[in-house]
Motif scaffolding. Structure first.
Motif, PDB file in Angstrom:
ATOM      1  N   PHE A  43       0.872  -1.239   0.033  1.00 32.66           N
ATOM      2  CA  PHE A  43       0.113  -0.035  -0.059  1.00 32.66           C
ATOM      3  C   PHE A  43       0.808   1.186  -0.060  1.00 32.66           C
ATOM      4  N   ARG A  44       2.010   1.223  -0.283  1.00 29.82           N
ATOM      5  CA  ARG A  44       2.877   2.347  -0.438  1.00 29.82           C
ATOM      6  C   ARG A  44       2.429   3.503  -1.307  1.00 29.82           C
ATOM      7  N   ARG A  45       2.425   4.679  -0.813  1.00 30.17           N
ATOM      8  CA  ARG A  45       1.787   5.704  -1.328  1.00 30.17           C
ATOM      9  C   ARG A  45       2.853   6.951  -1.150  1.00 30.17           C
ATOM     10  N   CYS A  46       2.882   7.578  -1.998  1.00 27.73           N
ATOM     11  CA  CYS A  46       3.527   8.890  -2.146  1.00 27.73           C
ATOM     12  C   CYS A  46       2.576  10.171  -1.461  1.00 27.73           C
ATOM     13  N   VAL A  47       2.374  10.130  -0.073  1.00 32.34           N
ATOM     14  CA  VAL A  47       1.480  10.848   0.314  1.00 32.34           C
ATOM     15  C   VAL A  47       2.119  11.593   1.692  1.00 32.34           C
ATOM     16  N   SER A  48       1.694  12.705   1.893  1.00 35.04           N
ATOM     17  CA  SER A  48       2.154  13.388   3.129  1.00 35.04           C
ATOM     18  C   SER A  48       1.356  13.308   4.334  1.00 35.04           C
ATOM     19  N   LEU A  49       1.736  12.551   5.436  1.00 42.21           N
ATOM     20  CA  LEU A  49       1.094  12.292   6.423  1.00 42.21           C
ATOM     21  C   LEU A  49       1.889  12.563   7.800  1.00 42.21           C
ATOM     22  N   PRO A  50       2.157  13.824   7.978  1.00 45.90           N
ATOM     23  CA  PRO A  50       3.395  14.091   9.087  1.00 45.90           C
ATOM     24  C   PRO A  50       2.896  13.849  10.135  1.00 45.90           C
ATOM     25  N   GLU A  51       1.593  13.997  10.959  1.00 47.00           N
ATOM     26  CA  GLU A  51       0.997  13.535  12.053  1.00 47.00           C
ATOM     27  C   GLU A  51       1.253  12.209  12.306  1.00 47.00           C
ATOM     28  N   THR A  52       0.701  11.232  11.302  1.00 50.72           N
ATOM     29  CA  THR A  52       0.905   9.942  11.230  1.00 50.72           C
ATOM     30  C   THR A  52       2.237   9.254  11.449  1.00 50.72           C
ATOM     31  N   GLU A  53       3.168  10.053  10.713  1.00 50.96           N
ATOM     32  CA  GLU A  53       4.547   9.434  10.667  1.00 50.96           C
ATOM     33  C   GLU A  53       5.052   9.789  12.093  1.00 50.96           C
ATOM     34  N   ARG A  54       4.877  10.863  12.635  1.00 54.85           N
ATOM     35  CA  ARG A  54       5.371  11.367  14.004  1.00 54.85           C
ATOM     36  C   ARG A  54       4.661  10.638  15.087  1.00 54.85           C
ATOM     37  N   ALA A  55       3.265  10.281  15.065  1.00 55.19           N
ATOM     38  CA  ALA A  55       2.783   9.328  16.095  1.00 55.19           C
ATOM     39  C   ALA A  55       3.379   7.940  16.032  1.00 55.19           C
ATOM     40  N   ALA A  56       3.607   7.281  14.774  1.00 56.79           N
ATOM     41  CA  ALA A  56       4.159   6.216  14.698  1.00 56.79           C
ATOM     42  C   ALA A  56       5.801   6.111  15.101  1.00 56.79           C
ATOM     43  N   ASP A  57       6.365   7.318  15.205  1.00 60.56           N
ATOM     44  CA  ASP A  57       7.724   7.232  15.705  1.00 60.56           C
ATOM     45  C   ASP A  57       7.798   7.444  17.211  1.00 60.56           C
ATOM     46  N   GLU A  58       7.028   7.965  17.810  1.00 57.09           N
ATOM     47  CA  GLU A  58       7.104   8.377  19.166  1.00 57.09           C
ATOM     48  C   GLU A  58       6.056   7.582  20.146  1.00 57.09           C
ATOM     49  N   THR A  59       4.888   7.008  19.720  1.00 58.06           N
ATOM     50  CA  THR A  59       3.886   6.549  20.611  1.00 58.06           C
ATOM     51  C   THR A  59       4.416   5.485  21.425  1.00 58.06           C
ATOM     52  N   LEU A  60       3.881   5.111  22.559  1.00 56.24           N
ATOM     53  CA  LEU A  60       4.240   3.977  23.489  1.00 56.24           C
ATOM     54  C   LEU A  60       3.064   3.772  24.296  1.00 56.24           C
ATOM     55  N   ALA A  61       2.510   2.388  24.202  1.00 54.06           N
ATOM     56  CA  ALA A  61       1.363   2.079  25.101  1.00 54.06           C
ATOM     57  C   ALA A  61       1.843   1.582  26.188  1.00 54.06           C
ATOM     58  N   LEU A  62       1.570   2.384  27.509  1.00 59.09           N
ATOM     59  CA  LEU A  62       1.711   1.885  28.793  1.00 59.09           C
ATOM     60  C   LEU A  62       0.468   1.019  29.462  1.00 59.09           C
ATOM     61  N   PRO A  63       0.661  -0.081  30.505  1.00 55.04           N
ATOM     62  CA  PRO A  63      -0.385  -0.828  30.766  1.00 55.04           C
ATOM     63  C   PRO A  63      -1.315   0.065  31.891  1.00 55.04           C
ATOM     64  N   VAL A  64      -2.451   0.093  31.865  1.00 57.51           N
ATOM     65  CA  VAL A  64      -3.171   0.477  32.728  1.00 57.51           C
ATOM     66  C   VAL A  64      -4.586  -0.513  33.115  1.00 57.51           C
ATOM     67  N   ASP A  65      -4.184  -1.988  32.834  1.00 54.48           N
ATOM     68  CA  ASP A  65      -5.079  -2.916  33.209  1.00 54.48           C
ATOM     69  C   ASP A  65      -5.746  -2.925  34.588  1.00 54.48           C
ATOM     70  N   ALA A  66      -7.080  -3.224  34.577  1.00 52.74           N
ATOM     71  CA  ALA A  66      -7.556  -3.303  35.918  1.00 52.74           C
ATOM     72  C   ALA A  66      -7.058  -4.171  36.795  1.00 52.74           C
ATOM     73  N   THR A  67      -6.234  -4.983  36.384  1.00 53.43           N
ATOM     74  CA  THR A  67      -5.439  -6.096  37.428  1.00 53.43           C
ATOM     75  C   THR A  67      -4.282  -5.658  37.979  1.00 53.43           C
ATOM     76  N   LEU A  68      -3.798  -4.581  37.531  1.00 50.88           N
ATOM     77  CA  LEU A  68      -2.475  -3.873  38.060  1.00 50.88           C
ATOM     78  C   LEU A  68      -2.680  -3.177  39.582  1.00 50.88           C
ATOM     79  N   THR A  69      -1.666  -3.560  40.540  1.00 58.17           N
ATOM     80  CA  THR A  69      -1.598  -2.981  41.817  1.00 58.17           C
ATOM     81  C   THR A  69      -1.263  -1.591  41.999  1.00 58.17           C
ATOM     82  N   LYS A  70      -1.195  -1.322  43.072  1.00 61.16           N
ATOM     83  CA  LYS A  70      -0.739   0.180  43.225  1.00 61.16           C
ATOM     84  C   LYS A  70       1.026  -0.022  43.000  1.00 61.16           C
ATOM     85  N   ARG A  71       1.446  -1.164  43.630  1.00 61.78           N
ATOM     86  CA  ARG A  71       3.017  -1.202  43.553  1.00 61.78           C
ATOM     87  C   ARG A  71       3.319  -1.354  42.012  1.00 61.78           C
TER      88      ARG A  71
END
Length: 220
Positions: free
Chosen positions: A172-200
């Motif tokens: 699906f390679r496209r010559c298209v400008s998607l600066p926010e998409t590119e930036r988000a793909a390079d910078e984002t990281l998901a941290l856990p917030v599961d209901a099972t996590l304890t305070k510790r």
């Protein structure tokens, strides 16, 4: 839904590149051409102005994805669809029980207050925190990836939510400008917030992140 709407050969379907490849594949399965539009950097969902810029006379539909538990701006997107006579479809995320969402929001609030050196998510209306996605500031993907490796070494189960935007994939390679998409793909990281996590557990996440934060550029 695309097939039921009569969308097919010769039509274009606007989809996000920040996310799973299935949407683009679905468009091609009905004979349509997937067209990628940029995202809003706060919600990680399709940006209405970017969608409008991507439209052509062949645009038949827009597929909106609600991302990480944060709803897209449906008011603007549906108004756009009505203005151009284009079908706007939604792909939702699986809903969790109210108690589980409440616990995730509680953990997200704790991280919002304690984390330093990363950019915490904007809560917004109705955020269910299916994923708690932060941005790791720096000079691009190597900084985020190094940060993630260091967190995992400290026992924090983090993950990169979108490793490769769809418009970067060979099929699906496209010559298209998607600066926010590119930036988000390079910078984002998901941290856990599961209901099972304890305070510790939550304290360990904060401690691990904050110990690394000083090595990075300021988030703002």
């Amino acid at each position: 839904m695309l097939r039921a709407a009569g969308i097919g050969l010769g039509d274009e379907v606007v989809v996000p590149a920040f996310g799973n490849v299935e949407l683009a594949e679905t468009a091609t399965l009905v004979g349509a051409m997937p067209v990628f539009a940029d995202i809003d950097p706060t919600t990680y969902c399709l940006d209405a102005s970017a969608v409008e810029a991507a439209m052509t006379p062949r645009t038949a539909a827009v597929v909106v994805v609600h991302r990480f538990g944060r709803p897209a701006d449906l008011t603007s997107l549906h108004a756009l669809g009505q203005r151009h006579g284009v079908l706007v479809l939604e792909q939702g995320e699986s809903e969790a029980p109210y108690d589980e969402v409440a616990q995730r929001r509680e953990r997200a609030s704790y991280l919002d207050a304690k984390l330093r050196g990363v950019r915490t998510p904007d809560g917004g209306d109705g955020h269910t925190y299916q994923n708690y996605v932060v941005r790791v500031p720096g000079n691009g993907r190597p900084d985020r990836d190094a940060f993630a490796r260091a967190l995992r070494a400290k026992g924090v189960d983090c993950r990169v939510p979108v490793k490769t935007p769809v418009h970067r994939l060979p099929e699906f390679r496209r010559c298209v400008s998607l600066p926010e998409t590119e930036r988000a793909a390079d910078e984002t990281l998901a941290l856990p917030v599961d209901a099972t996590l304890t305070k510790r557990d939550m304290q360990r996440i904060v401690s691990a992140c904050n110990a690394l934060g000083g090595l990075l550029q300021p988030a703002f």
